[in-house]
Motif scaffolding. Structure first.
Motif, short mmCIF file in Angstrom:
data_model
loop_
_atom_site.label_atom_id
_atom_site.label_comp_id
_atom_site.label_asym_id
_atom_site.label_seq_id
_atom_site.Cartn_x
_atom_site.Cartn_y
_atom_site.Cartn_z
N ASN A 46 0.80 -1.23 0.00
CA ASN A 46 0.00 0.00 0.00
C ASN A 46 0.83 1.27 0.00
O ASN A 46 0.35 2.33 -0.40
CB ASN A 46 -0.96 0.01 1.21
CG ASN A 46 -0.24 -0.05 2.55
OD1 ASN A 46 0.91 -0.45 2.65
ND2 ASN A 46 -0.93 0.35 3.59
N LYS A 47 2.09 1.20 0.47
CA LYS A 47 2.84 2.44 0.67
C LYS A 47 3.08 3.18 -0.64
O LYS A 47 3.10 4.41 -0.66
CB LYS A 47 4.16 2.16 1.38
CG LYS A 47 4.00 1.54 2.77
CD LYS A 47 3.04 2.31 3.63
CE LYS A 47 2.82 1.79 5.03
NZ LYS A 47 2.49 0.38 5.18
N LYS A 50 0.65 5.88 -1.61
CA LYS A 50 0.84 7.13 -0.87
C LYS A 50 2.08 7.86 -1.37
O LYS A 50 2.10 9.08 -1.51
CB LYS A 50 0.92 6.83 0.63
CG LYS A 50 -0.31 6.05 1.14
CD LYS A 50 -0.36 5.98 2.65
CE LYS A 50 0.19 4.70 3.21
NZ LYS A 50 0.12 4.67 4.69
N ASN A 75 7.86 -1.95 5.61
CA ASN A 75 7.54 -2.05 4.18
C ASN A 75 7.60 -0.68 3.53
O ASN A 75 7.97 -0.53 2.37
CB ASN A 75 6.12 -2.61 4.00
CG ASN A 75 6.00 -4.02 4.52
OD1 ASN A 75 6.79 -4.89 4.14
ND2 ASN A 75 5.02 -4.27 5.39
N GLY A 190 -2.46 0.74 10.49
CA GLY A 190 -1.17 0.89 11.17
C GLY A 190 -0.93 2.35 11.50
O GLY A 190 -1.34 2.85 12.55
N SER A 191 -0.30 3.06 10.56
CA SER A 191 -0.07 4.49 10.80
C SER A 191 -1.26 5.35 10.33
O SER A 191 -1.23 6.56 10.51
CB SER A 191 1.23 4.93 10.11
OG SER A 191 1.19 4.67 8.73
N GLY A 192 -2.26 4.74 9.74
CA GLY A 192 -3.55 5.41 9.55
C GLY A 192 -3.82 6.06 8.21
O GLY A 192 -4.95 6.41 7.92
N GLY A 193 -2.79 6.21 7.36
CA GLY A 193 -3.00 6.92 6.10
C GLY A 193 -3.91 6.18 5.12
O GLY A 193 -4.68 6.80 4.39
N THR A 194 -3.80 4.87 5.13
CA THR A 194 -4.63 4.07 4.22
C THR A 194 -6.10 4.21 4.62
O THR A 194 -6.96 4.53 3.78
CB THR A 194 -4.19 2.59 4.30
OG1 THR A 194 -2.81 2.53 3.95
CG2 THR A 194 -5.01 1.72 3.38
N TYR A 286 0.95 -7.54 9.52
CA TYR A 286 -0.24 -6.81 9.08
C TYR A 286 -1.39 -7.74 8.65
O TYR A 286 -2.31 -8.02 9.40
CB TYR A 286 0.11 -5.86 7.93
CG TYR A 286 1.02 -4.71 8.33
CD1 TYR A 286 0.52 -3.58 8.96
CD2 TYR A 286 2.38 -4.75 8.06
CE1 TYR A 286 1.35 -2.53 9.31
CE2 TYR A 286 3.21 -3.71 8.41
CZ TYR A 286 2.69 -2.59 9.03
OH TYR A 286 3.51 -1.55 9.37
N THR A 313 -2.78 -5.37 1.54
CA THR A 313 -1.87 -4.22 1.51
C THR A 313 -0.39 -4.61 1.39
O THR A 313 0.48 -3.76 1.56
CB THR A 313 -2.11 -3.36 2.77
OG1 THR A 313 -2.25 -4.24 3.89
CG2 THR A 313 -3.35 -2.52 2.63
N GLY A 314 -0.13 -5.88 1.12
CA GLY A 314 1.27 -6.29 0.86
C GLY A 314 1.94 -6.88 2.08
O GLY A 314 1.30 -7.52 2.91
N GLY A 315 3.25 -6.72 2.17
CA GLY A 315 3.98 -7.18 3.35
C GLY A 315 4.72 -8.48 3.17
O GLY A 315 5.24 -9.04 4.16
#
Ligand code: PLP
Length: 326
Positions: A46-47, A50, A75, A190-194, A286, A313-315
């Protein structure tokens, strides 16, 4: 609403498939998977969605170096290092050196292959001081005549969240092609952006879906205020003035377990089960942790019904450093 510029890094649109994880799924429910682990090989996950926005902003500021931070097996850091290398730019990663497992494997190994500069800091420094440390690193580069651009943890700020605003629009287009309407989208939080990007898009575009996040970070954390902060920042960037209703933010904290990167044996068993059943790899940090929870919720909670879209979202590179746990 103005959307910020982005550069093309991710392999999108990512496909959506039926996702059969259980023989006894409820009659009124169908589960689908969106393969955001297909956004790229090195960029997987997912990163990169962004980063398409964050890095575009960095390039506009003429950055030579991209500075970011994360866990030792981040990731996000690996995707940033790969993206920077592909653009002929440098990356500098601030990594929290508290991994319980083999630190030379997985994402960290790839960070080094991509030529990232790496600084290790303690968990304590990471928690309290990472923003300042990144600023100091930036100042060092500037002393040497290089421009640097700082991307926060997970690229989870206003600008980064547009990656999942766009992903939401992509899902709407796919709904009409597939002839399916999703009433719920589930992601790992996780850090909330998604989550923030999906939630904001659902409100702004009035998609009328339930957006559910499974917190894998810290069962006690006040995740909601972080998400609201990201959305407010995104609204400012977009010059979007309509009020956003935050009442439908729905974060499930029950499966975070002992904390970030730590999963119990039941999660490892579930990842093995899913790998054999579906041929798809999920990770213990995740998506595997989350699917263990989502499966339980679908079984036991009537809120989880209808056409449910899970975003992978991957990983995958986070699996290898924990292989002994399997
Ligand atoms: C970072 C990450 C998430 C969480 O996304 P956030 O935007 O940080 O909440 C989920 N899955 C994987 C594999 C990740 O790397």
């Amino acid at each position: 609403m103005k959307t910020p510029n982005k550069i093309k890094l991710a392999n999108t649109p990512t496909p959506i498939f039926e996702f059969n994880i259980s023989d006894d799924i409820k009659d009124n429910t169908a589960l689908y998977i969106k393969r955001d682990d297909y956004t790229g090989v090195e960029l997987s996950g997912n990163k990169v969605r962004k980063l398409e926005f964050s890095i575009a902003e960095g390039l506009e500021s003429e950055a030579d170096v991209f500075i970011t931070c994360g866990g030792i097996q981040s990731n996000h850091c690996r995707a940033t290092a790969s993206a920077a290398a592909s653009l002929g730019k440098a990356s500098h990663l601030l990594l929290r050196g508290d991994s319980v497992c083999d630190q030379g494997d997985g994402n960290l190994f790839l960070d080094k292959l991509f030529g990232a500069q790496i600084s290790y800091i303690t968990a304590e420094e990471y928690k309290n001081d990472r923003a300042n440390i990144m600023k100091e690193i930036k100042a060092e580069y500037e002393k040497n005549g290089l421009k640097a651009y700082i991307i926060p943890e997970g690229a989870s700020n206003g600008i980064g969240s547009f990656g999942y605003f766009d992903a939401y629009k992509e899902i709407l287009e796919q709904e009409s092609v597939l002839g399916i309407e999703f009433n719920m989208i589930c992601v790992t939080e996780g850090s909330g952006g998604t989550y923030a990007g999906l939630y904001m898009a659902n409100e702004v575009l009035q998609g009328n879906k339930k957006i559910v996040g499974f917190n894998i970070y810290d069962g006690e954390a006040d995740v909601k205020s972080g998400i609201i902060e990201i959305i407010n920042e995104a609204c400012e960037i977009a010059d979007y003035k309509e009020p956003i209703n935050f009442d439908s933010i729905n974060i499930i904290n029950d499966y975070a377990g002992e904390g970030y990167g730590i999963s119990g044996p039941e999660v490892f068993e579930y990842i093995k089960y899913l790998a054999k059943r579906t041929g798809i790899v999920f990770d213990p940090v995740y998506t595997g942790k989350m699917l263990f929870g989502l499966n339980k919720e679908i079984k036991n909670n009537d809120y989880f019904k209808g056409n449910i879209l899970f975003i992978h979202t991957g990983g995958i590179f986070g699996v290898f450093p924990q292989k002994e746990m399997f």
